[in-house]
Write an enzyme that holds these catalytic residues in place. Structure first.
Site, short mmCIF file in Angstrom:
data_model
loop_
_atom_site.label_atom_id
_atom_site.label_comp_id
_atom_site.label_asym_id
_atom_site.label_seq_id
_atom_site.Cartn_x
_atom_site.Cartn_y
_atom_site.Cartn_z
N CYS A 28 -41.82 -4.77 -22.37
CA CYS A 28 -42.30 -3.97 -23.50
C CYS A 28 -41.17 -3.08 -24.01
O CYS A 28 -40.29 -2.68 -23.24
CB CYS A 28 -43.46 -3.05 -23.09
SG CYS A 28 -44.96 -3.90 -22.63
N ASP A 29 -41.23 -2.76 -25.29
CA ASP A 29 -40.31 -1.77 -25.84
C ASP A 29 -40.98 -1.10 -27.03
O ASP A 29 -41.71 -1.75 -27.79
CB ASP A 29 -38.99 -2.40 -26.27
CG ASP A 29 -37.92 -1.34 -26.46
OD1 ASP A 29 -37.31 -0.95 -25.45
OD2 ASP A 29 -37.74 -0.88 -27.59
N SER A 30 -40.74 0.19 -27.17
CA SER A 30 -41.37 0.97 -28.25
C SER A 30 -40.33 1.72 -29.07
O SER A 30 -39.33 2.21 -28.52
CB SER A 30 -42.36 1.99 -27.68
OG SER A 30 -43.37 1.37 -26.93
#
Length: 197
Positions: free
Chosen positions: A70-72
């Site tokens: 995941c990456d935000s």
């Protein structure tokens, strides 16, 4: 279908807590993927590419597993914000963010090594920031919390004081959309509740 081990390609304690909260106990394996090598201006494509890079970096260390990357980032008025590098940067960002609406993008990549399938998805949540004073901004930056968060705030922490409302998935703002993960698992033929056994 039996459940493969679930691996989280992230050092984020918030993502780990979200998974544990819904009954998934992940194997945590931070990717140490070099995010600076990816230079994209489309936030959707950026978070998907970074999430995929994280998942693929650790995949060779595991066999027959489910690997989640995941990456935000926060997009605000055409700018993309990841984690600030230092306190002064966090202060400057908050001075730009206060009273405005940003979009928090989280890329999700789920590699199923059993079926040799990879799903790439993203989730967007609109975040309405309160108008806060310079004194409040400085006090928040001094806690160190903004330095660990995309967009310089933690909704589940002290930063929650400064968010007026959100539109969309709540857990996405914390770093992982639980409804999206449930759907991704389902698309691969897994029932998320099976992790409760």
């Amino acid at each position: 279908m039996g459940l493969p081990p679930f691996v989280l390609a992230s050092a984020s304690p918030a993502r780990r807590r979200l998974l544990q909260m819904v009954g998934i106990e992940p194997i945590v394996c931070p990717s140490r993927f070099d995010e600076d090598q990816i230079q994209l201006t489309d936030p959707k494509l950026l978070v998907e590419t970074l999430a995929q890079g994280k998942a693929e970096t650790i995949a060779p260390q595991f066999d027959n597993s489910l690997i989640l990357g995941c990456d935000s980032v926060l997009a605000l008025e055409g700018q993309i914000y990841g984690k600030p590098d230092h306190e002064a940067e966090a202060i400057e960002r908050w001075q730009q963010m206060r009273g405005k609406v940003g979009e928090l993008y989280t890329g999700h990549v789920l590699i199923d090594q059993v079926q040799n399938l990879t799903l790439v998805r993203n989730q967007i949540t609109r975040v309405y920031f309160a108008w806060i004073s310079d004194q409040q901004i400085t006090a928040y930056a001094k806690t160190g919390e903004p330095l660990n968060c995309a967009g310089s705030f933690a909704l589940e922490g002290r930063g929650g004081l400064f968010v007026e409302k959100i539109e969309g998935c709540h857990s996405n703002v914390i770093g992982l959309s639980l409804p999206l993960l449930r759907q991704m698992l389902s698309d691969l033929g897994y029932d998320a509740t099976a992790f409760w056994q």
